[in-house]
Design a protein around this motif. Structure first.
Motif, PDB file in Angstrom:
ATOM      1  N   TYR A  70       0.838  -1.217   0.000  1.00  0.00           N
ATOM      2  CA  TYR A  70       0.000   0.000   0.000  1.00  0.00           C
ATOM      3  C   TYR A  70       0.869   1.262   0.000  1.00  0.00           C
ATOM      4  CZ  TYR A  70       1.044  -0.680   4.956  1.00  0.00           C
ATOM      5  OH  TYR A  70       1.697  -0.890   6.133  1.00  0.00           O
ATOM      6  N   SER A  71       0.328   2.352  -0.594  1.00  0.00           N
ATOM      7  CA  SER A  71       1.052   3.627  -0.512  1.00  0.00           C
ATOM      8  C   SER A  71       0.608   4.344   0.759  1.00  0.00           C
ATOM      9  CB  SER A  71       0.786   4.478  -1.742  1.00  0.00           C
ATOM     10  OG  SER A  71      -0.487   5.062  -1.651  1.00  0.00           O
ATOM     11  N   PHE A  72       1.511   5.086   1.381  1.00  0.00           N
ATOM     12  CA  PHE A  72       1.239   5.717   2.673  1.00  0.00           C
ATOM     13  C   PHE A  72       1.815   7.125   2.650  1.00  0.00           C
ATOM     14  CE2 PHE A  72       2.136   6.921   6.986  1.00  0.00           C
ATOM     15  CZ  PHE A  72       1.243   6.245   7.801  1.00  0.00           C
ATOM     16  N   VAL A  73       0.955   8.128   2.680  1.00  0.00           N
ATOM     17  CA  VAL A  73       1.439   9.512   2.729  1.00  0.00           C
ATOM     18  C   VAL A  73       1.137  10.051   4.119  1.00  0.00           C
ATOM     19  CG1 VAL A  73       1.254  11.821   1.704  1.00  0.00           C
ATOM     20  CG2 VAL A  73       0.937   9.790   0.271  1.00  0.00           C
ATOM     21  N   ASP A  74       2.194  10.280   4.878  1.00  0.00           N
ATOM     22  CA  ASP A  74       2.066  10.750   6.266  1.00  0.00           C
ATOM     23  C   ASP A  74       1.831  12.267   6.239  1.00  0.00           C
ATOM     24  OD1 ASP A  74       2.502  11.527   8.860  1.00  0.00           O
ATOM     25  OD2 ASP A  74       4.582  10.836   8.950  1.00  0.00           O
ATOM     26  N   LEU A  75       0.763  12.736   6.893  1.00  0.00           N
ATOM     27  CA  LEU A  75       0.437  14.166   6.827  1.00  0.00           C
ATOM     28  C   LEU A  75       0.858  14.935   8.087  1.00  0.00           C
ATOM     29  CD1 LEU A  75      -3.038  14.027   5.013  1.00  0.00           C
ATOM     30  CD2 LEU A  75      -0.804  14.562   4.062  1.00  0.00           C
ATOM     31  N   THR A  76       1.790  14.352   8.848  1.00  0.00           N
ATOM     32  CA  THR A  76       2.219  15.009  10.089  1.00  0.00           C
ATOM     33  C   THR A  76       2.621  16.468   9.843  1.00  0.00           C
ATOM     34  OG1 THR A  76       3.059  12.891  10.855  1.00  0.00           O
ATOM     35  CG2 THR A  76       3.811  14.825  12.057  1.00  0.00           C
ATOM     36  N   ASP A  77       3.369  16.714   8.761  1.00  0.00           N
ATOM     37  CA  ASP A  77       3.890  18.065   8.534  1.00  0.00           C
ATOM     38  C   ASP A  77       2.790  19.068   8.176  1.00  0.00           C
ATOM     39  OD1 ASP A  77       6.425  17.322   9.175  1.00  0.00           O
ATOM     40  OD2 ASP A  77       6.972  16.789   7.115  1.00  0.00           O
ATOM     41  N   SER A  78       1.611  18.603   7.804  1.00  0.00           N
ATOM     42  CA  SER A  78       0.524  19.532   7.457  1.00  0.00           C
ATOM     43  C   SER A  78      -0.394  19.846   8.625  1.00  0.00           C
ATOM     44  CB  SER A  78      -0.352  18.927   6.358  1.00  0.00           C
ATOM     45  OG  SER A  78       0.420  18.427   5.337  1.00  0.00           O
ATOM     46  N   LEU A  79      -0.329  19.028   9.680  1.00  0.00           N
ATOM     47  CA  LEU A  79      -1.352  19.141  10.726  1.00  0.00           C
ATOM     48  C   LEU A  79      -1.359  20.490  11.436  1.00  0.00           C
ATOM     49  CD1 LEU A  79      -1.552  15.708  12.617  1.00  0.00           C
ATOM     50  CD2 LEU A  79      -3.117  16.673  10.936  1.00  0.00           C
ATOM     51  N   GLU A  80      -0.147  21.019  11.735  1.00  0.00           N
ATOM     52  CA  GLU A  80      -0.108  22.266  12.512  1.00  0.00           C
ATOM     53  C   GLU A  80      -0.771  23.414  11.746  1.00  0.00           C
ATOM     54  OE1 GLU A  80       4.021  21.903  13.553  1.00  0.00           O
ATOM     55  OE2 GLU A  80       3.532  22.179  15.684  1.00  0.00           O
ATOM     56  N   GLU A  81      -0.474  23.473  10.428  1.00  0.00           N
ATOM     57  CA  GLU A  81      -1.067  24.517   9.581  1.00  0.00           C
ATOM     58  C   GLU A  81      -2.586  24.355   9.504  1.00  0.00           C
ATOM     59  OE1 GLU A  81      -0.010  25.256   5.326  1.00  0.00           O
ATOM     60  OE2 GLU A  81       2.003  24.970   6.155  1.00  0.00           O
ATOM     61  N   PHE A  82      -2.988  23.104   9.408  1.00  0.00           N
ATOM     62  CA  PHE A  82      -4.412  22.758   9.332  1.00  0.00           C
ATOM     63  C   PHE A  82      -5.142  23.291  10.581  1.00  0.00           C
ATOM     64  CE2 PHE A  82      -8.044  20.065   9.062  1.00  0.00           C
ATOM     65  CZ  PHE A  82      -8.027  19.321   7.890  1.00  0.00           C
TER      66      PHE A  82
END
Ligand code: PXL
Length: 293
Positions: free
Chosen positions: A55-67
């Motif tokens: 499976y492909s896995f894109v971790d969104l940790t770096d976007s969470l703070e901005e979100f």
């Protein structure tokens, strides 16, 4: 908090494209139960990790703070913050701050489903660092909903299937001492009754323990934990008490598994949710919860 005619839930889970888990079940269940879902995707995957290779896995940790910063600027508030599968242990401090920033304690129900593993093992993307961080996150919860495996990892106790009522009560109580007022453990073994599985719960508010037993069906469908907790969240936000919410969760999952087990298709695709979503709007007539003594 403004008075709203539709309650609002911030749902912090991954989005898996294929296979019914996480946001793919959280959104339809809560929407059907009359709640607005505001999604916070923690990761985007091509499929969930339960039974699919590569499976492909894109971790969104770096976007969470901005979100979350944007939501803060918009001055949003929520009736419930509901977290599930997290993409990295680093996300936990960001989500913990989000909870601090957005909770007005009396009005916001914080539900943490500490998604870590099942059947005695951690999921493939989870490690010991996630278990340790999850122990800190649950301090912020009003309610947690681990399965039996996750409860064992959080408590650092052996996963053993011959657990009796008194010991499972101790597990519930000890988990509640880690922070949450309400603790629900799913897939708890029923000693001496191999054809039964239990959902057990503790509410520190009234110091009562609850049990709902159901027939064990020998099939595993990923995503049923997400569906169960979503029904519990919906039920509590609709004003039900804890044991009624447990009953509704168990009845819904049982119906979903029965709708799926009677057909042949790959279990990894999850339960046939679409066939049973309408049950969530039917009158609730039969209740089977018991006190766990
Ligand atoms: O159902 C829990 C879950 C959520 N999200 C992802 C998963 C799983 C369980 O396998 O893989 C991505």
């Amino acid at each position: 908090m403004e008075k709203r005619s539709v309650k609002r839930v911030a749902a912090v889970h991954d989005l898996s494209g294929f296979g019914r888990s996480s946001l793919a079940v959280v959104i339809p269940i809560l929407s059907t139960m009359g709640l607005q879902v505001c999604s916070v995707p923690t990761a985007v995957l091509s499929t969930h990790t339960g039974g699919f290779e590569g499976y492909s896995f894109v971790d969104l940790t770096d976007s969470l703070e901005e979100f979350f910063a944007h939501w803060k600027k918009l001055n949003l508030d929520f009736d419930c913050i509901y977290t599930g599968f997290l993409g990295s242990s680093r996300q936990i401090s960001i989500i913990s701050k989000f909870i601090d920033d957005f909770v007005s304690k009396k009005d916001t129900l914080v539900v943490i489903d500490p998604v870590l593993g099942d059947n005695g093992n951690l999921y493939s993307t989870m490690g010991q660092d996630m278990v340790e961080q999850m122990r800190t996150l649950i301090k912020k919860a009003d309610m947690i909903t681990p399965n039996f495996t996750e409860a064992a990892f959080l408590l650092d106790r052996p996963y053993h299937l011959d657990i009796g009522d008194q010991e499972i009560k101790k597990w519930l109580y000890d988990l509640s001492q880690m922070g949450p007022e309400k603790v629900i453990i799913t897939s708890a073994p029923a000693r001496g009754a191999s054809k039964t599985t239990n959902v057990v719960a503790y509410n520190r508010e009234d110091n009562r323990f609850w049990k709902v037993s159901c027939v064990y069906i020998p099939a595993h469908y990923p995503g049923t934990g997400d569906a169960f907790t979503s029904v519990i969240v919906g039920s509590l936000l609709q004003g039900d008490n804890l044991p009624i919410a447990l009953d509704r969760g168990v009845q819904f999952i049982t119906a979903a598994i029965r709708a799926s087990y009677g057909t042949t298709y790959p279990n990894r695709e999850g339960v046939l949710l679409e066939r049973v979503l309408g049950h969530l709007n039917m009158p609730f007539l039969v209740s089977s919860y018991e006190l766990l003594e």
